[in-house]
Design a protein around this motif. Structure first.
Motif, PDB file in Angstrom:
ATOM      1  N   ASP A 192       0.888  -1.339   0.147  1.00 20.32           N
ATOM      2  CA  ASP A 192      -0.097  -0.066   0.065  1.00 20.32           C
ATOM      3  C   ASP A 192       0.978   1.257  -0.164  1.00 20.32           C
ATOM      4  N   TYR A 246       2.579  -1.180   4.495  1.00 16.63           N
ATOM      5  CA  TYR A 246       2.200   0.188   4.333  1.00 16.63           C
ATOM      6  C   TYR A 246       3.443   1.136   4.333  1.00 16.63           C
ATOM      7  N   GLN A 295       2.264   8.383  11.123  1.00 20.52           N
ATOM      8  CA  GLN A 295       1.121   7.557  11.320  1.00 20.52           C
ATOM      9  C   GLN A 295       1.519   6.310  11.870  1.00 20.52           C
TER      10      GLN A 295
HETATM   11  N1  ARG Z   1      -3.722   9.599   1.892  1.00 20.87           N
HETATM   12  C1  ARG Z   1      -2.856   9.305   3.119  1.00 20.87           C
HETATM   13  C2  ARG Z   1      -2.001  10.540   3.398  1.00 20.87           C
HETATM   14  O1  ARG Z   1      -1.720  11.313   2.569  1.00 20.87           O
HETATM   15  C3  ARG Z   1      -2.024   8.124   3.057  1.00 20.87           C
HETATM   16  C4  ARG Z   1      -2.572   6.738   2.720  1.00 20.87           C
HETATM   17  C5  ARG Z   1      -1.818   5.853   3.228  1.00 20.87           C
HETATM   18  N2  ARG Z   1      -2.336   4.269   3.274  1.00 20.87           N
HETATM   19  C6  ARG Z   1      -3.223   3.937   3.892  1.00 20.87           C
HETATM   20  N3  ARG Z   1      -3.736   2.710   3.553  1.00 20.87           N
HETATM   21  N4  ARG Z   1      -4.090   4.689   4.970  1.00 20.87           N
HETATM   22  O2  ARG Z   1      -1.630  10.918   4.462  1.00 20.87           O
END
Ligand code: ARG
Length: 614
Positions: free
Chosen positions: A121, A365, A371
């Motif tokens: 991911d 990920y 995060q």
């Molecule tokens: N769109 C998110 C961001 O810009 C990152 C996504 C990461 N992947 C996930 N499966 N949450 O912070």
């Protein structure tokens, strides 16, 4: 094909066994004193106690056997105090290893015993928000990890997991409604077909989101009175409330909003595709948070009914703390108090979908390391509630921040967010300037500007990717245009320059003597530089295994850098094209062409390519 050190270890183990010792702790490793020897074995040390003998004596006995039985493997076998075996690999052993390697398409990397299916991911761009440097890291690291996994013989499925379902969509819709309330998408009584053409361009879209987000979360501006700011804050609250309502309506399937959303996705995705193509990053799945929205009701129902989730202050949460925690891990929220789903909900439902549709052995990920707590919550919630199978590996590959030379997050000159496209342009320009400069001083005649630009873009991509990947992912790094674009040192351009040099020797040979002979065979290395290059080459498959096990592109970078140094040392110390002994010359050419192939494999795992000339 076995790894080189494995073969060497087996030989030495045999000698230990013949001398009557157990071999469990016997292995050959790279020497930590390369000035003294190439390889070493410390096995005698561990045996001293049980064997009641000085390690020096044990090593001596083993050395005698090796000298008798393994002279074809080791050209030097020495015992040094207090009981190390210092070894040099024999040139013929190295040569035969390399020639086996050169016969394999994957250069000695074996097929894995158990092939894994791994979902990666990465990318994670957000619709309508321009890509910024953080997204660069996810894309570049994820792409490289994907290629390493594939080279190691496993299946990797890359999923971009776009942010296309959260509050930002509501904000865009809300802002559009303020600007163009007459649009048919906002007419709730409309039953006809919506227009095919989007009511905005990508440029407008990219402006709408920051404006909307600025309205919802106002920041004080210079010279603004307290009062005025308070007023904007109040308005912001109302605006945000409205955006949240829009988000909820969209998620609940309001027709006009869905049609508008489709336009936003179309416009945004086709722009994104261009950006990623430029970066040579590609995804097998273009899924987003929205892909799983249909699954959410059933998933939530189950979580509730089976007692995994419970109400807390109006929201629905899953407790994820564990007794062994030494810091507080807050519950994982599944639904907000207004019943809307959130980032977490879509991640949980995505894991459920991946289990049902792909059944992966692992999900990795590649996301900003800030995060990490969030993913800990998700992983625990998914495991505990049976969203993923117990044996499925969930792995968070968190990366650090891209900083400027001042050590603060990389910004534009006026302090704004650095867009990915600007950053790429910066490097491309710097690279073009350098290449034109080099051409001016070289003897190769007139400059073809278009060709130079093409080369510059290729080298620029290597500069950016290598600059990023050569750092351990979790670390922050400094984006330094001058250093990244340098042709010297641990940089992408240096690697490419070395590769081009090798290609050029092979080409010049062909110009002089005709096509490279089919029967190019490696020869036993004679000189120190030649031997050194050969030894680096023997380590390729071990490096790939290690980079895969640790999901570590920086290991590939470190390797190609070492390879480049060894190749350049050979180049500077040896006359290859002027070598009078034709056999010897063919040996060099064979070595160079293998080196070229190993380089190609290495940089393809890093996600860039080498030009023919530069
Ligand atoms: N769109 C998110 C961001 O810009 C990152 C996504 C990461 N992947 C996930 N499966 N949450 O912070």
């Amino acid at each position: 094909m076995n790894e080189f050190l494995e073969l060497a270890s087996k030989t030495v183990q045999k000698a230990f066994a013949e001398a009557g010792y157990p071999t469990d702790n016997v292995s050959v490793i790279l020497s930590n004193r390369p000035d003294l020897c190439e390889l070493q074995c410390n096995g005698a040390m561990a045996l001293a106690k049980t064997a009641h003998k000085a390690p020096f004596m044990i090593a001596g006995e083993v050395a005698e056997i090796l000298k008798k039985d393994a002279a074809d493997c080791f050209s030097k076998i020495e015992v040094v105090n207090p009981g190390f075996l210092n070894l040099d690999a024999s040139p013929s052993f190295v040569k035969s290893y390399l020639s086996d390697m050169s016969k394999e398409e994957k250069l000695g990397v074996p097929e894995p015993e158990a092939k894994e299916t791994i979902v990666l991911d990465y990318g994670g761009p957000n619709i309508a928000k321009p890509l910024h440097v953080g997204h660069l890291r996810s894309a570049v690291i994820g792409e490289s990890v994907k290629r390493i996994i594939r080279y190691a013989g496993h299946e990797a499925i890359g999923d971009i997991h776009m942010g296309d379902w959260g509050l930002q969509m509501g904000l865009i819709i809300c802002e559009l409604m303020e600007r163009k309330p007459e649009l048919v998408y906002f007419d709730e009584s409309f039953e006809g077909e919506y227009p095919k053409e989007a009511p905005f361009t990508i440029a407008e879209l990219e402006e709408i989101y920051p404006t909307a987000s600025g309205k919802a979360n106002p920041k004080p501006v210079d010279g603004e009175s307290e009062e005025a700011f308070e007023k904007r804050k109040e308005a912001g609250k109302i605006y945000k409330q409205k955006a949240m309502e829009c988000t909820k309506k969209l998620q609940d399937g309001q027709r006009g909003y869905r049609a508008l959303w489709d336009h936003i996705i179309d416009v945004s995705v086709s722009d994104m595709k261009k950006n990623y193509e430029k970066l040579k990053v590609d995804f097998d799945l273009w899924n987003g948070e929205s892909t799983v929205h249909n699954r959410i009701p059933a998933m939530v129902k189950r979580l509730r009914e089976e007692g995994w989730a419970h109400e807390s202050e109006g929201a629905l949460v899953i407790d994820v703390k564990e007794e062994t925690d030494n810091k507080e891990i807050p519950p994982c929220m599944v639904l907000k108090s207004d019943g809307a789903s959130l980032y977490n909900t879509t991640d949980l439902a995505t894991l459920e979908m991946r289990r049902e549709e792909i059944d992966p052995d692992r999900v990795i990920y590649v996301v900003d390391k800030r995060q990490s707590l969030y993913f800990e919550q998700i992983f625990r919630a998914a495991r505990k509630s049976g969203i993923v199978k117990p044996e499925t590996g969930l792995f968070f590959l968190g990366f650090g921040t891209v900083n400027g030379k001042d050590g603060k997050p990389y910004k534009t000159r006026d302090g704004g967010v650095m867009r990915l496209s600007m950053l790429i342009e910066q490097i491309e320009e710097a690279m073009l300037a350098k290449i034109l400069e080099n051409k001016k001083t070289s003897s190769e005649g007139a400059i073809d500007e278009a060709a130079a630009k093409q080369t510059a873009d290729m080298v620029a991509l290597a500069a950016i990717k290598y600059g990023d990947l050569s750092n351990q992912a979790a670390k922050d790094y400094i984006f330094d245009v001058d250093r990244f674009t340098s042709f010297e040192g641990d940089t992408g351009p240096y690697i490419l320059y070395t590769m081009v040099r090798i290609k050029s020797i092979l080409k010049k040979y062909e110009e002089k003597f005709g096509k490279l002979p089919e029967d190019l065979t490696l020869r036993d290395a004679e000189g120190a530089e030649e031997k050194e290059l050969c030894l680096v080459l023997t380590r390729f498959n071990a490096m790939v295994r290690n980079a895969f096990e640790e999901l570590a592109p920086h290991k590939v970078c470190a390797y190609v850098y070492e390879l480049a140094n060894a190749a350049n040392r050979l180049y500077h110390s040896t006359k290859i094209l002027d070598e009078p002994d034709a056999e010897k010359q063919k040996g060099y050419l064979a070595l160079l062409s293998l080196t070229g192939r190993v380089f190609e494999a290495g940089i393809s795992m890093l996600g860039f390519e080498a030009p023919e000339a530069m």
